[in-house]
Motif scaffolding. Structure first.
Motif, PDB file in Angstrom:
ATOM      1  N   SER A 160      -8.103  -1.557  11.431  1.00  0.00           N
ATOM      2  CA  SER A 160      -9.077  -2.043  10.446  1.00  0.00           C
ATOM      3  C   SER A 160      -9.232  -1.090   9.266  1.00  0.00           C
ATOM      4  O   SER A 160      -9.067   0.129   9.400  1.00  0.00           O
ATOM      5  CB  SER A 160     -10.449  -2.219  11.115  1.00  0.00           C
ATOM      6  OG  SER A 160     -10.344  -3.047  12.243  1.00  0.00           O
ATOM      7  N   MET A 161      -9.622  -1.659   8.143  1.00  0.00           N
ATOM      8  CA  MET A 161      -9.892  -0.861   6.944  1.00  0.00           C
ATOM      9  C   MET A 161     -11.346  -0.384   6.974  1.00  0.00           C
ATOM     10  O   MET A 161     -12.259  -1.188   7.117  1.00  0.00           O
ATOM     11  CB  MET A 161      -9.667  -1.701   5.688  1.00  0.00           C
ATOM     12  CG  MET A 161      -9.937  -0.957   4.386  1.00  0.00           C
ATOM     13  SD  MET A 161      -8.793   0.402   4.064  1.00  0.00           S
ATOM     14  CE  MET A 161      -7.401  -0.517   3.345  1.00  0.00           C
TER      15      MET A 161
ATOM     16  N   ASN B 185      -6.070  -2.207   7.527  1.00  0.00           N
ATOM     17  CA  ASN B 185      -5.780  -0.979   6.803  1.00  0.00           C
ATOM     18  C   ASN B 185      -4.310  -1.038   6.387  1.00  0.00           C
ATOM     19  O   ASN B 185      -3.418  -0.906   7.229  1.00  0.00           O
ATOM     20  CB  ASN B 185      -6.038   0.209   7.739  1.00  0.00           C
ATOM     21  CG  ASN B 185      -5.907   1.541   7.050  1.00  0.00           C
ATOM     22  OD1 ASN B 185      -5.376   1.626   5.949  1.00  0.00           O
ATOM     23  ND2 ASN B 185      -6.379   2.584   7.702  1.00  0.00           N
ATOM     24  N   HIS B 186      -4.039  -1.265   5.101  1.00  0.00           N
ATOM     25  CA  HIS B 186      -2.654  -1.457   4.667  1.00  0.00           C
ATOM     26  C   HIS B 186      -2.086  -0.233   3.935  1.00  0.00           C
ATOM     27  O   HIS B 186      -0.976  -0.305   3.384  1.00  0.00           O
ATOM     28  CB  HIS B 186      -2.560  -2.687   3.761  1.00  0.00           C
ATOM     29  CG  HIS B 186      -3.276  -2.545   2.455  1.00  0.00           C
ATOM     30  ND1 HIS B 186      -4.650  -2.630   2.346  1.00  0.00           N
ATOM     31  CD2 HIS B 186      -2.806  -2.313   1.191  1.00  0.00           C
ATOM     32  CE1 HIS B 186      -4.998  -2.465   1.084  1.00  0.00           C
ATOM     33  NE2 HIS B 186      -3.907  -2.265   0.362  1.00  0.00           N
ATOM     34  N   LYS B 187      -2.824   0.876   3.950  1.00  0.00           N
ATOM     35  CA  LYS B 187      -2.372   2.078   3.235  1.00  0.00           C
ATOM     36  C   LYS B 187      -2.029   3.169   4.248  1.00  0.00           C
ATOM     37  O   LYS B 187      -2.889   3.594   5.044  1.00  0.00           O
ATOM     38  CB  LYS B 187      -3.458   2.555   2.275  1.00  0.00           C
ATOM     39  CG  LYS B 187      -3.746   1.535   1.171  1.00  0.00           C
ATOM     40  CD  LYS B 187      -4.720   2.076   0.142  1.00  0.00           C
ATOM     41  CE  LYS B 187      -4.927   1.069  -0.986  1.00  0.00           C
ATOM     42  NZ  LYS B 187      -5.839   1.587  -2.037  1.00  0.00           N
TER      43      LYS B 187
ATOM     44  N   MET C 299      -4.402   5.107   7.114  1.00  0.00           N
ATOM     45  CA  MET C 299      -4.124   4.888   8.528  1.00  0.00           C
ATOM     46  C   MET C 299      -3.929   6.221   9.257  1.00  0.00           C
ATOM     47  O   MET C 299      -4.461   6.428  10.361  1.00  0.00           O
ATOM     48  CB  MET C 299      -2.887   4.006   8.701  1.00  0.00           C
ATOM     49  CG  MET C 299      -2.605   3.633  10.150  1.00  0.00           C
ATOM     50  SD  MET C 299      -1.225   2.478  10.327  1.00  0.00           S
ATOM     51  CE  MET C 299      -1.956   1.007   9.633  1.00  0.00           C
ATOM     52  N   GLU C 300      -3.190   7.129   8.653  1.00  0.00           N
ATOM     53  CA  GLU C 300      -2.975   8.441   9.265  1.00  0.00           C
ATOM     54  C   GLU C 300      -4.307   9.167   9.456  1.00  0.00           C
ATOM     55  O   GLU C 300      -4.560   9.780  10.500  1.00  0.00           O
ATOM     56  CB  GLU C 300      -2.026   9.273   8.399  1.00  0.00           C
ATOM     57  CG  GLU C 300      -0.589   8.780   8.431  1.00  0.00           C
ATOM     58  CD  GLU C 300       0.308   9.553   7.471  1.00  0.00           C
ATOM     59  OE1 GLU C 300      -0.115  10.645   7.013  1.00  0.00           O
ATOM     60  OE2 GLU C 300       1.417   9.082   7.179  1.00  0.00           O
TER      61      GLU C 300
ATOM     62  N   PRO D 196       0.627  -5.868   1.039  1.00  0.00           N
ATOM     63  CA  PRO D 196      -0.505  -6.513   0.379  1.00  0.00           C
ATOM     64  C   PRO D 196      -1.785  -6.262   1.168  1.00  0.00           C
ATOM     65  O   PRO D 196      -1.744  -6.094   2.390  1.00  0.00           O
ATOM     66  CB  PRO D 196      -0.140  -7.993   0.427  1.00  0.00           C
ATOM     67  CG  PRO D 196       0.655  -8.130   1.685  1.00  0.00           C
ATOM     68  CD  PRO D 196       1.441  -6.847   1.795  1.00  0.00           C
ATOM     69  N   PRO D 197      -2.935  -6.250   0.518  1.00  0.00           N
ATOM     70  CA  PRO D 197      -4.191  -6.291   1.288  1.00  0.00           C
ATOM     71  C   PRO D 197      -4.179  -7.557   2.141  1.00  0.00           C
ATOM     72  O   PRO D 197      -3.823  -8.636   1.664  1.00  0.00           O
ATOM     73  CB  PRO D 197      -5.274  -6.352   0.208  1.00  0.00           C
ATOM     74  CG  PRO D 197      -4.612  -5.854  -1.032  1.00  0.00           C
ATOM     75  CD  PRO D 197      -3.173  -6.259  -0.934  1.00  0.00           C
TER      76      PRO D 197
END
Length: 605
Positions: free
Chosen positions: A463-464, A501-503, A507-508, A537-538
């Motif tokens: 998740s973001m 979470n697409h970045k 994420m790290e 993409p988001p």
């Protein structure tokens, strides 16, 4: 004429009188009425009554055939007399006079009755599931399941979603539950895992540019069994690109609402369908003691910790909890003063059966508080209780004291127990004939795992966080919220999802806070992490449990009752004898040696 039938067992009507027909099916019942033999023949469509009259050479032959034998009857359709018409059967105005009878397959002595419920236990029903599935109730529920899945597919395609199939053999990953592992013959010592959900694959489809994905997805989780959980289950899995949280709700809500509207009368009761305003996770836990509240129950929980901090309150059991950082939660039960003492005693016994010392309460009658702990709460403190909980004369208030999360959960259970104890027709009794949906939002990103003494993900690790990298770097992890959400209905979690979470850098950082270093992230989620480095993409989505949807529509509390073939509560398939032993040759092929616990060795011997 067709080899087996001209009509199904549900088709014949008065307009067929005089026709010679052929029907096939199972012998549902036999009835001998003074030399006239009646046989109900059943197939998946319905039942037709057939008859042989006195003097027919077929009577003795058919009478020897056991019920549940498969038969074919050829005969003439005749109208039933007025007094023998069965208005409860679509074919109830006619019957077939048997002229020729063929035994297609003889039935052995039955382990339980099919035509009626003889109280057979679940174990024997699951062992002979093919017989259990012949019963009208089971046939209806399986057809309901088929209809629900067909309806979902149609609505998703109409909504612009494409259907995909994702791999069943995949890599093990730490997603919350325990994986089912499959050893690899070609790669000694390595294992595949059956997917807990198609999580990574559906996100990779968004990276691939497909925009709107869905799947009726099989999922596998090696968890202990219970009535609303199975080892393998199916879900409506979906994902969307370039969306915010509300976009996901707007896309899937009409699908789910449409399905419930289409099948809401399955049990014979018309249900209202209500979508309630979104509720924050913290509000749900405070007011209802659950993140999947049943809002047909009108009772609410309030925090009354301040009352027990007062100097004039002498109830040490609650004061001690508050002084140690705990809380006191309370549930108002309106207009219960006229309930017998047994009402309160049963609730107290329920609390004790749940491991609590009891369920303290104060009953307000004639302007004064009464009950086991009322004497420890002076009039001024009782007035404050009335103000906080909205108490009126004739009401009672029940208390729970503990650490915050434990108090919330037990108060939630007490809220349901109190509602269940109320008589039918009471103003606070559980509402009937309604499906109440709502989205629970704003889940905490992390929680403290007391068992292992560490911070861990509270929901979905992909998740973001709502504040992105800034929140992860500058907030206490327990104060970070995520774009996570659940859809709940009538006390069941129907769906869970999140904006992803697409970045890679976020994420790290997110996994690092939960104790996973970069090497673990690359090892377990390397495929997705690498894909994100090439432009992601988001995106976001969710998954709705097919089985729980069918459970609710069928008003069936046990998931095993809405599947065709299923294991028992110990995850044993008694019909197919699974899990089973495998041969030494198979183990050798897989490069595996068994190291069984002593008890398993003794049982095998």
């Amino acid at each position: 004429m067709h080899e087996f039938r001209t009509h199904t067992c549900a088709q014949l009507r008065k307009e067929n009188v005089g026709e010679t027909v052929k029907i096939s099916g199972w012998m549902d019942r036999k009835r001998d009425h003074g030399g006239v033999l009646f046989i109900d023949v059943r197939d998946t469509y319905g039942i037709t009554q057939c008859v042989t009259h006195e003097g027919s050479p077929l009577i003795d032959t058919i009478d020897k055939w056991r019920v549940e034998s498969v038969v074919t009857f050829i005969g003439k359709v005749v109208a039933r007399s007025t007094e023998t018409v069965n208005p409860n059967m679509p074919t109830g105005e006619v019957e077939v006079v048997i002229e020729e009878a063929i035994l297609q397959s003889a039935a052995d002595v039955l382990p339980f009755q099919v035509a009626e419920d003889d109280g057979a236990g679940e174990d024997i029903r699951l062992k002979y599931r093919y017989l259990d599935l012949r019963r009208e109730g089971m046939q209806k529920k399986i057809r309901l399941r088929n209809g629900v899945i067909s309806s979902i597919r149609r609505r998703m395609v109409e909504g612009g979603f494409q259907e995909f199939q994702t791999p069943i053999l995949t890599a093990s990953s730490p997603e919350g539950a325990r994986d089912y592992l499959v050893p690899s013959r070609l790669h000694p010592g390595k294992f595949y895992a059956l997917p807990q959900a198609p999580q990574q694959f559906k996100q990779l489809l968004m990276v691939s540019g497909f925009d709107r994905y869905f799947q009726i997805a099989p999922c596998f989780r090696d968890e202990d069994g219970r009535a609303d959980r199975l080892a393998e289950f199916y879900q409506l899995d979906l994902e969307m690109s370039f969306v915010e949280q509300q976009d996901v709700f707007d896309a899937v809500q009409p699908v789910i609402a449409g399905v419930f509207e289409e099948f809401n009368n399955f049990t014979g009761t018309d249900h209202k369908i209500e979508w309630l305003p979104h509720m924050r996770y913290e509000d749900a836990m405070l007011k209802y003691g659950s993140d999947k509240p049943d809002l047909r129950n009108p009772l609410e929980i309030v925090d009354v910790s301040e009352v027990f901090k007062r100097d004039d309150v002498e109830f040490k059991a609650f004061k001690g909890v508050v002084e140690k950082g705990g809380v006191v939660r309370a549930i108002r039960a309106p207009k219960v003063a006229d309930q017998p003492r047994s009402f309160f005693d049963k609730l107290n016994s329920w609390a004790q059966s749940e491991g609590s010392p009891g369920l303290g309460y104060v009953l307000f009658k004639d302007g004064e508080g009464a009950g086991p702990i009322a004497k420890f709460i002076p009039a001024a403190a009782q007035d404050e209780l009335k103000k906080i909980a909205g108490l009126e004369d004739g009401d009672a208030i029940f208390f729970v004291a503990n650490k915050e999360l434990a108090a919330a959960k037990f108060a939630g259970a007490a809220r349901d127990a109190i509602c269940n104890a109320l008589p039918e027709g009471h103003e606070a009794a559980r509402e009937k004939g309604v499906f109440k949906f709502l989205w629970i939002v704003d889940f905490p990103m992390y929680e403290f795992d007391e068992k292992h003494g560490k911070i861990d993900f509270s929901h979905n690790p992909f998740s973001m966080p709502q504040g992105g990298m800034d929140d992860l770097e500058n907030k206490d992890p327990l104060d970070v919220y995520a774009f996570q959400y659940d859809c709940v209905c009538n006390g069941f979690e129907l769906a869970s999802g999140a904006i992803r979470n697409h970045k890679p850098e976020i994420m790290e950082k997110a996994f690092g806070i939960a104790g996973y270093d970069k090497s673990v992230l690359e090892d377990k989620f390397g495929g997705m992490l690498n894909a994100f480095k090439f432009g992601a993409p988001p995106h976001g989505g969710c998954a709705f449990g097919i089985d729980r949807i069918v459970m609710l529509l069928a008003d069936e509390p046990n998931l095993r009752e809405v599947y065709a073939f299923v294991m028992n509560g110990q995850y044993e398939d008694q019909m197919m004898s699974a899990p089973s032993d495998i041969t030494p040759e198979q183990l050798k092929d897989l490069h595996i040696k068994l190291n069984l616990p002593k008890k398993a060795v003794e049982n095998a011997a």
